[in-house]
Motif scaffolding. Structure first.
Motif, short mmCIF file in Angstrom:
data_model
loop_
_atom_site.label_atom_id
_atom_site.label_comp_id
_atom_site.label_asym_id
_atom_site.label_seq_id
_atom_site.Cartn_x
_atom_site.Cartn_y
_atom_site.Cartn_z
N VAL A 66 26.15 42.68 46.20
CA VAL A 66 26.93 43.32 47.26
C VAL A 66 28.28 42.63 47.42
CG1 VAL A 66 27.01 43.79 49.74
CG2 VAL A 66 24.88 44.14 48.48
N LEU A 67 28.29 41.31 47.31
CA LEU A 67 29.56 40.58 47.43
C LEU A 67 30.53 40.98 46.32
CD1 LEU A 67 31.11 38.33 48.93
CD2 LEU A 67 30.07 36.69 47.35
N LEU A 68 30.03 41.12 45.10
CA LEU A 68 30.90 41.50 43.99
C LEU A 68 31.40 42.93 44.15
CD1 LEU A 68 28.95 39.98 40.95
CD2 LEU A 68 31.16 39.22 41.85
N VAL A 69 30.50 43.85 44.45
CA VAL A 69 30.88 45.26 44.55
C VAL A 69 31.87 45.48 45.69
CG1 VAL A 69 30.04 47.61 44.99
CG2 VAL A 69 28.73 46.06 43.52
N GLY A 121 35.87 45.44 44.84
CA GLY A 121 36.31 46.81 45.08
C GLY A 121 37.41 46.90 46.12
N LEU A 122 37.22 46.24 47.25
CA LEU A 122 38.23 46.28 48.31
C LEU A 122 39.47 45.48 47.92
CD1 LEU A 122 36.08 45.97 51.56
CD2 LEU A 122 36.84 48.02 50.33
N LEU A 123 39.29 44.37 47.21
CA LEU A 123 40.45 43.59 46.78
C LEU A 123 41.31 44.39 45.81
CD1 LEU A 123 41.97 40.88 46.76
CD2 LEU A 123 40.45 40.14 44.89
N THR A 124 40.66 45.10 44.89
CA THR A 124 41.42 45.93 43.95
C THR A 124 42.18 47.03 44.69
OG1 THR A 124 39.74 45.54 42.25
CG2 THR A 124 41.25 47.39 41.91
N GLY A 125 41.50 47.70 45.62
CA GLY A 125 42.18 48.75 46.39
C GLY A 125 43.34 48.21 47.21
N ALA A 126 43.17 47.03 47.82
CA ALA A 126 44.23 46.45 48.63
C ALA A 126 45.43 46.05 47.78
CB ALA A 126 43.70 45.24 49.39
N LEU A 127 45.18 45.48 46.60
CA LEU A 127 46.28 45.06 45.73
C LEU A 127 47.06 46.26 45.21
CD1 LEU A 127 44.59 42.18 43.67
CD2 LEU A 127 46.32 41.96 45.47
N PHE A 142 35.18 50.71 40.33
CA PHE A 142 34.56 50.52 39.02
C PHE A 142 34.42 49.04 38.67
CE2 PHE A 142 35.64 49.56 34.57
CZ PHE A 142 34.54 50.09 33.92
N PHE A 143 35.42 48.24 38.96
CA PHE A 143 35.44 46.84 38.51
C PHE A 143 34.33 46.03 39.18
CE2 PHE A 143 39.75 48.60 38.45
CZ PHE A 143 40.02 48.52 37.09
N ALA A 173 26.50 50.09 49.08
CA ALA A 173 27.71 49.34 48.76
C ALA A 173 28.81 50.25 48.22
CB ALA A 173 27.39 48.24 47.75
N SER A 174 28.46 51.19 47.33
CA SER A 174 29.48 52.05 46.73
C SER A 174 30.07 53.02 47.75
CB SER A 174 28.88 52.83 45.55
OG SER A 174 27.80 53.64 45.97
N VAL A 175 29.26 53.54 48.66
CA VAL A 175 29.77 54.43 49.70
C VAL A 175 30.70 53.68 50.64
CG1 VAL A 175 29.12 55.78 51.73
CG2 VAL A 175 27.86 56.07 49.59
#
Length: 289
Positions: free
Chosen positions: A62-65, A69-75, A93-94, A152-154
């Motif tokens: 869960v921590l990775l997803v 996921g949120l870090l990639t979207g924020a960047l 995806f990452f 987690a994905s939702v």
């Protein structure tokens, strides 16, 4: 003063002579209940939720997803990148790709760890039906992996939409939402289930985890270093059917122009898991515990 009364004698076991025999038989007062799959499911659920490895592995997943996921979207959202017409759910995806390692590990440990500790002897004594034990493990693990992955994905998808506003990303359609949440969750749960079955076949945690990690990463890595033109067809096939590429198909971001598309990756992993499950069942019935 009243004198204490001696304890009443307890009724003895119900001995009775069998019809046509002078020898007595014993009838147990304890009711005999025929076991079924529900009992095996309850047992496996107790196991998977009571060991620390489950909580640690799913926690890291869960921590990775969520984190990646949120870090990639924020960047991407803060960098001013243009995502003209792209699916914003693809930013998850990452995290899911890295999270596959956690589900693979948990799937293998669900079966192989019992062979390492000897717990499998107790399990098979309590439930002599080996196929029932394997089925119960598969059902419980698949349910846990699917629910955790879907949640987690939702969550990541719902948070990424506002993060990517202003980048030109399109609004996901209903099918894209379904593939990017339910579809990818089914795929990862089946991948974890395949790891569980491989653990049952190999009966060794480290060996089974190594095989599954190689299955995930080796085809893509090998294809990257195939420079010979005579191997172009092999290189293309490795790219198309590698697990990272099949995972990206759920976000319409395939690494190749050909190969699996739509819901094809789900049917591929389903077929592979069913074949491995049949092999594991056959070996489980023939081999000693």
């Amino acid at each position: 003063m009243s004198t204490p009364q001696p304890p009443m004698p307890q009724a003895g076991p119900a001995w009775q002579a069998a019809p046509g025999s002078s020898y007595p038989t014993y009838t147990s007062p304890i009711p005999v209940v025929r076991t079924h799959l529900g009992h095996a499911l309850a047992s496996e659920w107790t196991k998977i939720r009571s060991v620390r490895s489950t909580m640690w592995t799913l926690g890291v997943f869960v921590l990775l997803v969520v984190g990646i996921g949120l870090l990639t979207g924020a960047l991407v959202g803060s960098s001013g990148s243009e995502l003209q017409g792209e699916n914003p759910l693809a930013m998850g995806f990452f995290g899911l790709l890295l999270g596959t390692m956690c589900l693979i590990t948990l799937g293998v440990l669900t079966t192989a760890s019992e062979y390492g500790t000897g717990m499998i002897r107790t399990t098979m004594t309590a439930c002599p039906s080996r196929g029932r034990v394997l089925a119960a493990k598969a059902i419980v693990f698949f349910a846990v992996a699917f629910v955790v992955t879907l949640t987690a994905s939702v969550f990541v998808a719902l948070v990424q939409i506002p993060l990517l506003e202003g980048t030109g990303a399109k609004d996901p359609s209903g099918e894209e939402w379904l593939k990017g949440t339910v579809g990818v969750s089914l795929y990862l749960a089946l991948l974890g289930l395949l790891s569980l079955v491989v653990g049952s076949i190999i009966r060794h945690s480290a060996g089974a985890i190594t095989i599954m990690i190689g299955t995930v990463l080796a085809p893509l890595v090998i294809a990257l270093f195939m420079f010979s033109e005579s191997l172009e067809d092999v290189r293309q096939a490795l790219f198309e059917y590698s697990i990272p590429n099949q995972l990206s198909v759920f976000y319409s971001n395939s690494l190749t122009q050909t190969g699996p598309s739509g819901w094809d990756p789900l049917w591929i992993i389903l077929g592979a898991t069913a074949a491995a499950f049949a092999a594991a069942y056959a070996l489980l019935e023939k081999r000693d515990v």
